[in-house]
Design a protein around this motif. Structure first.
Motif, PDB file in Angstrom:
ATOM      1  N   THR A  68       0.906  -1.167  -0.210  1.00 30.23           N
ATOM      2  CA  THR A  68      -0.087   0.091  -0.142  1.00 30.23           C
ATOM      3  C   THR A  68       0.789   1.114  -0.040  1.00 30.23           C
ATOM      4  O   THR A  68       0.738   2.311  -0.788  1.00 30.23           O
ATOM      5  CB  THR A  68      -1.051   0.029   1.340  1.00 30.23           C
ATOM      6  OG1 THR A  68      -1.851  -1.228   1.345  1.00 30.23           O
ATOM      7  CG2 THR A  68      -1.850   1.271   1.095  1.00 30.23           C
ATOM      8  N   ALA A  69       1.777   1.195   0.757  1.00 31.10           N
ATOM      9  CA  ALA A  69       2.993   2.369   0.823  1.00 31.10           C
ATOM     10  C   ALA A  69       3.489   2.585  -0.349  1.00 31.10           C
ATOM     11  O   ALA A  69       3.665   3.743  -0.956  1.00 31.10           O
ATOM     12  CB  ALA A  69       4.081   2.154   1.894  1.00 31.10           C
ATOM     13  N   VAL A  70       3.851   1.683  -1.035  1.00 27.67           N
ATOM     14  CA  VAL A  70       4.873   1.656  -2.345  1.00 27.67           C
ATOM     15  C   VAL A  70       3.802   2.097  -3.508  1.00 27.67           C
ATOM     16  O   VAL A  70       4.154   3.017  -4.168  1.00 27.67           O
ATOM     17  CB  VAL A  70       5.543   0.291  -2.662  1.00 27.67           C
ATOM     18  CG1 VAL A  70       5.894   0.362  -4.229  1.00 27.67           C
ATOM     19  CG2 VAL A  70       6.420  -0.125  -1.747  1.00 27.67           C
ATOM     20  N   ALA A  71       2.528   1.748  -3.572  1.00 29.43           N
ATOM     21  CA  ALA A  71       1.759   2.051  -4.478  1.00 29.43           C
ATOM     22  C   ALA A  71       1.194   3.674  -4.081  1.00 29.43           C
ATOM     23  O   ALA A  71       1.160   4.280  -5.130  1.00 29.43           O
ATOM     24  CB  ALA A  71       0.362   1.375  -4.310  1.00 29.43           C
ATOM     25  N   ALA A  72       1.064   4.092  -2.853  1.00 32.57           N
ATOM     26  CA  ALA A  72       0.944   5.544  -2.695  1.00 32.57           C
ATOM     27  C   ALA A  72       2.089   6.385  -3.081  1.00 32.57           C
ATOM     28  O   ALA A  72       1.821   7.561  -3.576  1.00 32.57           O
ATOM     29  CB  ALA A  72       0.699   5.666  -1.117  1.00 32.57           C
ATOM     30  N   ALA A  73       3.125   5.938  -3.190  1.00 28.75           N
ATOM     31  CA  ALA A  73       4.383   6.724  -3.091  1.00 28.75           C
ATOM     32  C   ALA A  73       4.733   6.767  -4.691  1.00 28.75           C
ATOM     33  O   ALA A  73       5.317   7.673  -5.308  1.00 28.75           O
ATOM     34  CB  ALA A  73       5.608   6.271  -2.273  1.00 28.75           C
ATOM     35  N   THR A  74       4.438   5.551  -5.458  1.00 20.66           N
ATOM     36  CA  THR A  74       5.048   5.453  -6.781  1.00 20.66           C
ATOM     37  C   THR A  74       3.937   5.390  -7.881  1.00 20.66           C
ATOM     38  O   THR A  74       3.964   5.576  -8.866  1.00 20.66           O
ATOM     39  CB  THR A  74       6.001   4.284  -7.055  1.00 20.66           C
ATOM     40  OG1 THR A  74       4.968   2.996  -6.827  1.00 20.66           O
ATOM     41  CG2 THR A  74       7.171   4.158  -6.133  1.00 20.66           C
ATOM     42  N   GLY A  75       2.698   5.079  -7.448  1.00 23.21           N
ATOM     43  CA  GLY A  75       1.545   4.767  -8.014  1.00 23.21           C
ATOM     44  C   GLY A  75       1.421   3.301  -8.898  1.00 23.21           C
ATOM     45  O   GLY A  75       0.450   3.233  -9.662  1.00 23.21           O
ATOM     46  N   ALA A  76       2.401   2.590  -8.389  1.00 18.92           N
ATOM     47  CA  ALA A  76       2.377   1.333  -9.173  1.00 18.92           C
ATOM     48  C   ALA A  76       2.366   0.234  -7.928  1.00 18.92           C
ATOM     49  O   ALA A  76       2.964   0.453  -6.769  1.00 18.92           O
ATOM     50  CB  ALA A  76       3.881   0.993  -9.976  1.00 18.92           C
ATOM     51  N   THR A  77       1.625  -0.749  -8.120  1.00 19.29           N
ATOM     52  CA  THR A  77       1.544  -1.804  -7.174  1.00 19.29           C
ATOM     53  C   THR A  77       2.590  -2.768  -7.412  1.00 19.29           C
ATOM     54  O   THR A  77       2.532  -3.509  -8.443  1.00 19.29           O
ATOM     55  CB  THR A  77      -0.089  -2.367  -7.376  1.00 19.29           C
ATOM     56  OG1 THR A  77      -0.865  -1.301  -7.183  1.00 19.29           O
ATOM     57  CG2 THR A  77      -0.077  -3.469  -6.237  1.00 19.29           C
ATOM     58  N   PRO A  78       3.380  -2.986  -6.629  1.00 20.39           N
ATOM     59  CA  PRO A  78       4.310  -3.986  -6.466  1.00 20.39           C
ATOM     60  C   PRO A  78       3.904  -5.442  -6.387  1.00 20.39           C
ATOM     61  O   PRO A  78       2.699  -5.688  -5.885  1.00 20.39           O
ATOM     62  CB  PRO A  78       5.357  -3.888  -5.398  1.00 20.39           C
ATOM     63  CG  PRO A  78       4.460  -3.359  -4.196  1.00 20.39           C
ATOM     64  CD  PRO A  78       3.504  -2.374  -4.992  1.00 20.39           C
ATOM     65  N   ASP A  79       4.295  -6.606  -7.085  1.00 16.75           N
ATOM     66  CA  ASP A  79       3.801  -7.699  -7.272  1.00 16.75           C
ATOM     67  C   ASP A  79       4.768  -8.695  -6.458  1.00 16.75           C
ATOM     68  O   ASP A  79       4.809  -9.850  -6.460  1.00 16.75           O
ATOM     69  CB  ASP A  79       3.477  -8.273  -8.384  1.00 16.75           C
ATOM     70  CG  ASP A  79       4.751  -8.067  -9.638  1.00 16.75           C
ATOM     71  OD1 ASP A  79       5.722  -7.697  -9.043  1.00 16.75           O
ATOM     72  OD2 ASP A  79       4.238  -8.405 -10.670  1.00 16.75           O
ATOM     73  N   ALA A  80       6.020  -8.067  -6.168  1.00 19.88           N
ATOM     74  CA  ALA A  80       7.198  -8.713  -5.465  1.00 19.88           C
ATOM     75  C   ALA A  80       7.992  -8.040  -4.611  1.00 19.88           C
ATOM     76  O   ALA A  80       8.191  -6.807  -4.837  1.00 19.88           O
ATOM     77  CB  ALA A  80       7.914  -9.552  -6.487  1.00 19.88           C
ATOM     78  N   GLU A  81       8.591  -8.649  -3.821  1.00 18.35           N
ATOM     79  CA  GLU A  81       9.760  -7.852  -2.919  1.00 18.35           C
ATOM     80  C   GLU A  81      10.908  -7.520  -3.727  1.00 18.35           C
ATOM     81  O   GLU A  81      11.093  -8.067  -4.852  1.00 18.35           O
ATOM     82  CB  GLU A  81      10.268  -8.928  -1.906  1.00 18.35           C
ATOM     83  CG  GLU A  81       9.357  -9.146  -0.672  1.00 18.35           C
ATOM     84  CD  GLU A  81       8.990  -8.191   0.133  1.00 18.35           C
ATOM     85  OE1 GLU A  81       9.704  -7.147   0.151  1.00 18.35           O
ATOM     86  OE2 GLU A  81       8.211  -8.295   0.991  1.00 18.35           O
ATOM     87  N   PRO A  82      11.897  -6.718  -3.414  1.00 19.36           N
ATOM     88  CA  PRO A  82      12.886  -6.479  -4.312  1.00 19.36           C
ATOM     89  C   PRO A  82      13.769  -7.768  -4.718  1.00 19.36           C
ATOM     90  O   PRO A  82      14.228  -7.512  -5.795  1.00 19.36           O
ATOM     91  CB  PRO A  82      13.632  -5.353  -3.349  1.00 19.36           C
ATOM     92  CG  PRO A  82      12.622  -4.802  -2.579  1.00 19.36           C
ATOM     93  CD  PRO A  82      11.783  -5.741  -2.211  1.00 19.36           C
ATOM     94  N   ASP A  83      14.014  -8.588  -3.715  1.00 19.65           N
ATOM     95  CA  ASP A  83      14.630  -9.804  -4.080  1.00 19.65           C
ATOM     96  C   ASP A  83      13.948 -10.725  -5.059  1.00 19.65           C
ATOM     97  O   ASP A  83      14.247 -11.856  -5.449  1.00 19.65           O
ATOM     98  CB  ASP A  83      14.992 -10.275  -3.085  1.00 19.65           C
ATOM     99  CG  ASP A  83      13.902 -11.052  -1.994  1.00 19.65           C
ATOM    100  OD1 ASP A  83      12.925 -10.812  -2.485  1.00 19.65           O
ATOM    101  OD2 ASP A  83      14.459 -11.747  -1.219  1.00 19.65           O
ATOM    102  N   GLY A  84      12.617 -10.399  -5.369  1.00 17.27           N
ATOM    103  CA  GLY A  84      11.702 -11.255  -6.479  1.00 17.27           C
ATOM    104  C   GLY A  84      10.810 -11.988  -5.594  1.00 17.27           C
ATOM    105  O   GLY A  84       9.832 -12.743  -6.426  1.00 17.27           O
ATOM    106  N   ALA A  85      10.861 -12.311  -4.325  1.00 12.75           N
ATOM    107  CA  ALA A  85      10.030 -13.150  -3.566  1.00 12.75           C
ATOM    108  C   ALA A  85       8.590 -12.387  -3.556  1.00 12.75           C
ATOM    109  O   ALA A  85       8.458 -11.423  -3.616  1.00 12.75           O
ATOM    110  CB  ALA A  85      10.333 -13.121  -2.077  1.00 12.75           C
ATOM    111  N   PRO A  86       7.472 -13.306  -3.772  1.00 16.72           N
ATOM    112  CA  PRO A  86       6.077 -12.736  -3.770  1.00 16.72           C
ATOM    113  C   PRO A  86       6.010 -11.929  -2.520  1.00 16.72           C
ATOM    114  O   PRO A  86       6.252 -12.272  -1.443  1.00 16.72           O
ATOM    115  CB  PRO A  86       5.221 -13.848  -4.069  1.00 16.72           C
ATOM    116  CG  PRO A  86       6.108 -15.182  -3.525  1.00 16.72           C
ATOM    117  CD  PRO A  86       7.600 -14.790  -3.833  1.00 16.72           C
TER     118      PRO A  86
END
Length: 93
Positions: A68-86
């Motif tokens: 939620t915080a990433v989507a609020a900051a960037t407008g994009a919803t992440p689907d994985a952690e930075p290391d690729g983990a879901p």
């Protein structure tokens, strides 16, 4: 964007000293699977963006804060952690 949440209910079991916690009208407390053990406050405030008094009707967990915080900051919803983990959480926006 501000998040407020509490941890799993107040410790009201007979083996725990009285600390003033009350989970009424819910049954149970911390360490139980009754409502008082897992239904806790989770409040999100974003004045000017989220309507005041809105209610999200699905279950929410602390893991939802990151997407939620990433989507609020960037407008994009992440689907994985930075290391690729879901992600375990979901974007609440």
């Amino acid at each position: 964007l501000v998040f407020f949440l509490s941890d799993n209910g107040g410790p009201t079991l007979p083996t725990i000293p009285n600390n003033g916690a009350r989970n009424a009208p819910l049954r149970g407390s911390k360490r139980t699977t009754l409502e008082g053990g897992h239904r806790v406050p989770f409040v999100v405030s974003w004045p000017g963006t989220l309507p005041a008094g809105g209610v999200y009707e699905q279950p929410v967990i602390q893991l939802d804060i990151f997407p939620t915080a990433v989507a609020a900051a960037t407008g994009a919803t992440p689907d994985a952690e930075p290391d690729g983990a879901p992600l375990d959480g979901v974007n609440l926006l």
